[in-house]
Design an enzyme around this catalytic site. Structure first.
Site, PDB file in Angstrom:
ATOM      1  N   CYS A  67       0.757  -1.059  -0.081  1.00 43.52           N
ATOM      2  CA  CYS A  67      -0.086  -0.182  -0.064  1.00 43.52           C
ATOM      3  C   CYS A  67       0.937   1.126  -0.109  1.00 43.52           C
ATOM      4  O   CYS A  67       2.103   0.991  -0.157  1.00 43.52           O
ATOM      5  CB  CYS A  67      -0.943   0.029   1.294  1.00 43.52           C
ATOM      6  N   HIS A 100      14.654 -14.532  11.433  1.00 46.00           N
ATOM      7  CA  HIS A 100      14.437 -14.355  12.548  1.00 46.00           C
ATOM      8  C   HIS A 100      13.068 -14.690  12.975  1.00 46.00           C
ATOM      9  O   HIS A 100      12.677 -15.108  14.109  1.00 46.00           O
ATOM     10  CB  HIS A 100      14.976 -13.112  13.338  1.00 46.00           C
TER      11      HIS A 100
END
Ligand code: RB5
Length: 152
Positions: A67, A100
């Site tokens: 967006c 991670h």
């Protein structure tokens, strides 16, 4: 080879088309849920809900959302259980979000500058594996929070 479900609002439309070219060059299968032109405004929650539902229900493994800022898409997508949507402005953020956080949705801004080339960010995100180990323990804690709050 990963299949990617991708979507944007009008603010992310142009960059979505660039991302699709990058994915096409990598011979990655793409499923585009729209929007399909940038002139008419569409509401980012509708697009984010569409893609986040697919990921949350395990119908697709990886998604990309865009967006204007990337913020609206991130807010909505992360309301869905098992969705880990990461807004990445740089290659290093893209790498860390996979290594991670085992991010399953890459969120990109259509209207704000990136710190690295779009292609580098997308390729890094796709090519980086989750490191597991201590990071898996943390992902499990996120799942526990979802369970405790009855979100799953
Ligand atoms: C649309 O004008 C804009 O608000 C949207 O693309 C996004 O940036 C929202 O977070």
């Amino acid at each position: 080879m990963k299949k990617i479900i991708i979507g944007s609002d009008h603010g992310g439309f142009e960059k979505k088309e660039e991302v699709k070219k990058i994915l096409g060059n990598m011979h990655i299968e793409i499923f585009d849920v729209g929007t399909f032109e940038g002139e008419n405004p569409v509401d980012y929650p509708d697009i984010a809900q569409n893609i986040a539902t697919e990921i949350s229900q395990g119908k697709s493994s990886y998604g990309i959302l865009l967006c204007g800022s990337g913020i609206g898409m991130s807010i909505v997508a992360n309301k869905f259980p098992s969705v880990r949507a990461a807004l990445c402005y740089s290659k290093e953020a893209a790498r860390l979000s996979r290594a991670h956080n085992d991010a399953n949705i890459l969120v990109l801004p259509g209207r704000l500058p990136l710190e690295d080339e779009l292609e580098d960010i997308v390729k890094t995100w796709l090519d980086t594996d989750f490191e597991e180990g201590r990071h898996l323990r943390r992902i499990k804690k996120i799942k526990n929070i979802e369970k405790e709050r009855d979100l799953s």
